[in-house]
Design a protein around this motif. Structure first.
Motif, PDB file in Angstrom:
ATOM      1  N   LEU A 177      67.622  29.037  42.795  1.00  0.00           N
ATOM      2  CA  LEU A 177      67.911  28.304  44.022  1.00  0.00           C
ATOM      3  C   LEU A 177      66.729  27.420  44.370  1.00  0.00           C
ATOM      4  N   THR A 178      67.017  26.137  44.610  1.00  0.00           N
ATOM      5  CA  THR A 178      66.007  25.180  45.048  1.00  0.00           C
ATOM      6  C   THR A 178      66.437  24.565  46.364  1.00  0.00           C
ATOM      7  N   LEU A 179      65.587  24.668  47.363  1.00  0.00           N
ATOM      8  CA  LEU A 179      65.791  24.015  48.650  1.00  0.00           C
ATOM      9  C   LEU A 179      64.621  23.080  48.855  1.00  0.00           C
ATOM     10  N   SER A 180      64.846  21.782  48.692  1.00  0.00           N
ATOM     11  CA  SER A 180      63.768  20.798  48.720  1.00  0.00           C
ATOM     12  C   SER A 180      64.018  19.761  49.800  1.00  0.00           C
ATOM     13  N   GLY A 181      63.079  19.636  50.730  1.00  0.00           N
ATOM     14  CA  GLY A 181      63.248  18.686  51.822  1.00  0.00           C
ATOM     15  C   GLY A 181      64.424  19.024  52.698  1.00  0.00           C
ATOM     16  N   ILE A 182      64.624  20.301  52.931  1.00  0.00           N
ATOM     17  CA  ILE A 182      65.802  20.782  53.642  1.00  0.00           C
ATOM     18  C   ILE A 182      65.488  21.033  55.109  1.00  0.00           C
ATOM     19  N   SER A 183      66.418  20.652  55.962  1.00  0.00           N
ATOM     20  CA  SER A 183      66.350  21.007  57.382  1.00  0.00           C
ATOM     21  C   SER A 183      67.230  22.229  57.595  1.00  0.00           C
ATOM     22  N   ILE A 184      66.609  23.348  57.953  1.00  0.00           N
ATOM     23  CA  ILE A 184      67.341  24.598  58.092  1.00  0.00           C
ATOM     24  C   ILE A 184      66.603  25.490  59.084  1.00  0.00           C
ATOM     25  N   THR A 185      67.334  26.300  59.820  1.00  0.00           N
ATOM     26  CA  THR A 185      66.713  27.215  60.764  1.00  0.00           C
ATOM     27  C   THR A 185      66.236  28.467  60.026  1.00  0.00           C
ATOM     28  N   GLU A 186      65.356  29.201  60.688  1.00  0.00           N
ATOM     29  CA  GLU A 186      64.814  30.420  60.097  1.00  0.00           C
ATOM     30  C   GLU A 186      65.909  31.452  59.859  1.00  0.00           C
ATOM     31  N   ASP A 187      66.800  31.621  60.834  1.00  0.00           N
ATOM     32  CA  ASP A 187      67.886  32.592  60.688  1.00  0.00           C
ATOM     33  C   ASP A 187      68.832  32.211  59.561  1.00  0.00           C
ATOM     34  N   CYS A 196      71.808  36.412  48.302  1.00  0.00           N
ATOM     35  CA  CYS A 196      71.526  36.149  46.885  1.00  0.00           C
ATOM     36  C   CYS A 196      71.021  37.438  46.238  1.00  0.00           C
ATOM     37  N   THR A 197      71.920  38.293  45.858  1.00  0.00           N
ATOM     38  CA  THR A 197      71.554  39.620  45.386  1.00  0.00           C
ATOM     39  C   THR A 197      71.093  39.656  43.929  1.00  0.00           C
ATOM     40  N   ALA A 198      71.236  38.543  43.197  1.00  0.00           N
ATOM     41  CA  ALA A 198      70.801  38.493  41.799  1.00  0.00           C
ATOM     42  C   ALA A 198      69.743  37.415  41.578  1.00  0.00           C
ATOM     43  N   LEU A 199      69.178  36.875  42.641  1.00  0.00           N
ATOM     44  CA  LEU A 199      68.265  35.737  42.550  1.00  0.00           C
ATOM     45  C   LEU A 199      67.000  36.096  41.772  1.00  0.00           C
ATOM     46  N   GLU A 200      66.647  35.233  40.802  1.00  0.00           N
ATOM     47  CA  GLU A 200      65.453  35.434  39.994  1.00  0.00           C
ATOM     48  C   GLU A 200      64.364  34.410  40.278  1.00  0.00           C
ATOM     49  N   SER A 201      64.748  33.191  40.649  1.00  0.00           N
ATOM     50  CA  SER A 201      63.761  32.134  40.864  1.00  0.00           C
ATOM     51  C   SER A 201      64.123  31.340  42.103  1.00  0.00           C
ATOM     52  N   LEU A 202      63.141  31.171  42.999  1.00  0.00           N
ATOM     53  CA  LEU A 202      63.358  30.487  44.269  1.00  0.00           C
ATOM     54  C   LEU A 202      62.265  29.452  44.478  1.00  0.00           C
ATOM     55  N   GLU A 203      62.666  28.213  44.790  1.00  0.00           N
ATOM     56  CA  GLU A 203      61.719  27.146  45.117  1.00  0.00           C
ATOM     57  C   GLU A 203      62.053  26.611  46.501  1.00  0.00           C
ATOM     58  N   LEU A 204      61.070  26.662  47.402  1.00  0.00           N
ATOM     59  CA  LEU A 204      61.265  26.241  48.778  1.00  0.00           C
ATOM     60  C   LEU A 204      60.297  25.114  49.115  1.00  0.00           C
ATOM     61  N   SER A 205      60.822  24.030  49.650  1.00  0.00           N
ATOM     62  CA  SER A 205      60.016  22.938  50.191  1.00  0.00           C
ATOM     63  C   SER A 205      60.634  22.579  51.533  1.00  0.00           C
ATOM     64  N   ILE A 206      60.095  23.158  52.596  1.00  0.00           N
ATOM     65  CA  ILE A 206      60.774  23.125  53.889  1.00  0.00           C
ATOM     66  C   ILE A 206      59.785  22.890  55.012  1.00  0.00           C
ATOM     67  N   SER A 207      60.318  22.569  56.179  1.00  0.00           N
ATOM     68  CA  SER A 207      59.503  22.394  57.377  1.00  0.00           C
ATOM     69  C   SER A 207      60.232  23.005  58.563  1.00  0.00           C
ATOM     70  N   ILE A 214      60.181  37.867  52.531  1.00  0.00           N
ATOM     71  CA  ILE A 214      60.858  38.023  51.247  1.00  0.00           C
ATOM     72  C   ILE A 214      61.019  39.507  50.923  1.00  0.00           C
ATOM     73  N   SER A 215      62.266  39.925  50.823  1.00  0.00           N
ATOM     74  CA  SER A 215      62.608  41.262  50.337  1.00  0.00           C
ATOM     75  C   SER A 215      63.712  41.085  49.314  1.00  0.00           C
ATOM     76  N   SER A 216      63.388  41.270  48.052  1.00  0.00           N
ATOM     77  CA  SER A 216      64.352  41.048  46.975  1.00  0.00           C
ATOM     78  C   SER A 216      64.029  41.969  45.814  1.00  0.00           C
ATOM     79  N   GLN A 217      65.038  42.637  45.311  1.00  0.00           N
ATOM     80  CA  GLN A 217      64.852  43.530  44.174  1.00  0.00           C
ATOM     81  C   GLN A 217      64.826  42.768  42.852  1.00  0.00           C
ATOM     82  N   THR A 218      65.316  41.523  42.831  1.00  0.00           N
ATOM     83  CA  THR A 218      65.484  40.796  41.571  1.00  0.00           C
ATOM     84  C   THR A 218      64.563  39.582  41.427  1.00  0.00           C
ATOM     85  N   LEU A 219      63.996  39.080  42.507  1.00  0.00           N
ATOM     86  CA  LEU A 219      63.229  37.833  42.470  1.00  0.00           C
ATOM     87  C   LEU A 219      61.995  37.971  41.580  1.00  0.00           C
TER      88      LEU A 219
END
Length: 446
Positions: A177-187, A196-207, A214-219
């Motif tokens: 999952l990549t979230l780049s330049g995203i406008s999103i609330t914390e919740d 995302c119960t199987a997520l292995e790779s996460l890229e965040l570029s946010i403001s 972060i609590s994930s068994q698979t990341l």
């Protein structure tokens, strides 16, 4: 020339074979002999109309178009071009039969939400596995109809609706999952990640977010960049599989990091003064200055540090915190003497490779910095030094003479100086490529 433009494709028609003809005959079409996945990727890289025309090449290519990934990139700006493109995309989606595993939808113009929503509801996208949406003013909720099958997702320069925070999301197959330049609330962000119960790779570029937990068994890999006036608190609460923690742009990050539980963490970087606070257990660094060194992380193997000035004291403190490092990469310029009565486990038992960027051998602190590792790293196998600015052969020979001293701790260490055409700053890396043991290979720096 006229003949070559109009010649027919029957010369390479293999009668619908799967490309397993390997007898070396003159009629063998090596491209058509490639697997379907590769040919589908080739079709995806072509302009949409040209991709559709590949059906005319041969019976081998005929079914590929209908099952190839869809790349619906809009390269036009302006109402007329946009209207034509919208019509073309709609036509493609209506004609495309069979499963489309991937959809890349990149728009440089403003498309109304109902239009995008209609596209995403197309039957051609049933069971979609990969989704790439770029430059959408408002993200339609219809994208979550792919939640059961989606494996890779990238959302760039989009605004995700606040109502996401109230949805019960479940993305059981999503691995990247990549979230780049995203406008999103914390919740909303936490609600997406919790689904995302199987997520292995996460890229965040946010403001605009104050905290991420972060609590994930698979990341396995987390890359982050935070921009804006506020400081982001990044807490790794429980990540038993996390191997990499990567800061994308350390010069501009306004982040504090607290790692509570990440027992497999092996790669850390880029750390710089831009990171206000980094905490591992009870060990705390504030702007790379050690405030407390009471917890040691023995799993860490690769560390990348970035500094705007001399700061070997910080390097040594990090070596004490991560005693089992096999490779640090540094952009620092001073040195101090090593006290054998106060040994550093990393230098005595583990360190095998050192990479120094932006090395200026005309300044004594730079030479002393490099010699510190040469003289004290007992298991050192390789030191790679990227020299700042072009230097002549005589200058390079003098540098090698200063570094290849007889009393070095590891006589087998290979010291290599490389010329850099410009100052190295931020690494170019594929944060989702988990096959690389070290994503900070020196060739990745620009």
């Amino acid at each position: 020339m006229r003949y070559s433009k109009k010649r027919r494709f029957h010369q390479i028609d293999d009668g619908g074979s799967r490309g397993d003809n390997r007898d070396g005959s003159a009629n063998l079409d090596l491209i058509s002999a490639l697997p379907d996945d590769i040919l589908g990727s080739i079709i995806t890289l072509l302009p949409t109309k040209d991709g559709a025309r590949t059906q005319a090449i041969s019976r081998r290519w005929l079914p590929l178009w209908r099952s190839a990934p869809l790349n619906l990139a809009d390269d036009f700006i302006g109402s007329v071009s946009s209207s034509k493109r919208m019509a073309l995309v709609s036509k493609i989606l209506s004609e495309h039969r069979g499963p489309a595993r991937r959809l890349s939808l990149k728009l440089l113009c403003t498309i109304e939400v109902p239009v995008i929503d209609g596209w995403l509801h197309s039957q051609a996208l049933d069971s979609l596995e990969e989704l790439d949406l770029t430059n959408l003013r408002d993200m339609p909720l219809s994208m979550f109809r792919f939640a059961p099958t989606l494996r890779f997702a990238r959302f760039s320069c989009c605004r995700l609706p606040n109502s996401i925070s109230t949805l019960r999301l479940n993305l059981p197959c999503l691995k990247q999952l990549t979230l780049s330049g995203i406008s999103i609330t914390e919740d909303a962000l936490h609600n997406v990640l919790s689904g995302c119960t199987a997520l292995e790779s996460l890229e965040l570029s946010i403001s605009g977010i104050g905290a991420i937990c972060i609590s994930s068994q698979t990341l396995r890999s987390l890359a982050f960049y935070h921009y804006g006036p506020n400081i982001l608190q990044l807490v790794i609460k429980d990540a038993p599989s996390l191997e990499r923690l990567l800061s994308l742009y350390p010069d501009w990050d306004r982040v504090t990091i607290q790692v509570i539980r990440a027992p497999k963490l092996e790669v850390l970087g880029l750390l710089s003064e831009g990171l206000s606070k980094v905490q591992f257990g009870t060990t705390i660094f504030e702007e790379m200055i050690a405030v407390s060194l009471t917890t040691k992380i023995h799993t860490m193997k690769v560390l990348v540090l970035h500094s705007t000035g001399p700061n070997l004291d910080a390097v040594i403190n990090f070596l004490r915190c991560f005693p089992c490092l096999s490779q640090p990469t540094n952009d620092m310029n001073n040195a101090r003497k090593y006290d054998p009565l106060d040994p550093i486990e990393c230098l005595e038992l583990h360190l095998k490779k050192v990479v120094l960027m932006n090395y200026d051998g005309s300044k004594r602190p730079s030479v002393d910095f490099a010699k510190f590792f040469v003289l004290n790293s007992k298991l050192l196998k390789e030191m790679e030094i990227k020299v700042l600015n072009n230097r002549n052969d005589k200058w390079m020979a003098n540098q090698r003479k200063q570094l290849c001293v007889d009393n070095r701790a590891s006589q087998d260490a290979r010291i290599e100086l490389k010329i850099g055409t410009k100052k190295s700053k931020v690494p170019e890396m594929d944060t989702h490529d988990l096959s690389m043991a070290d994503p900070f290979e020196s060739g990745a720096f620009n």
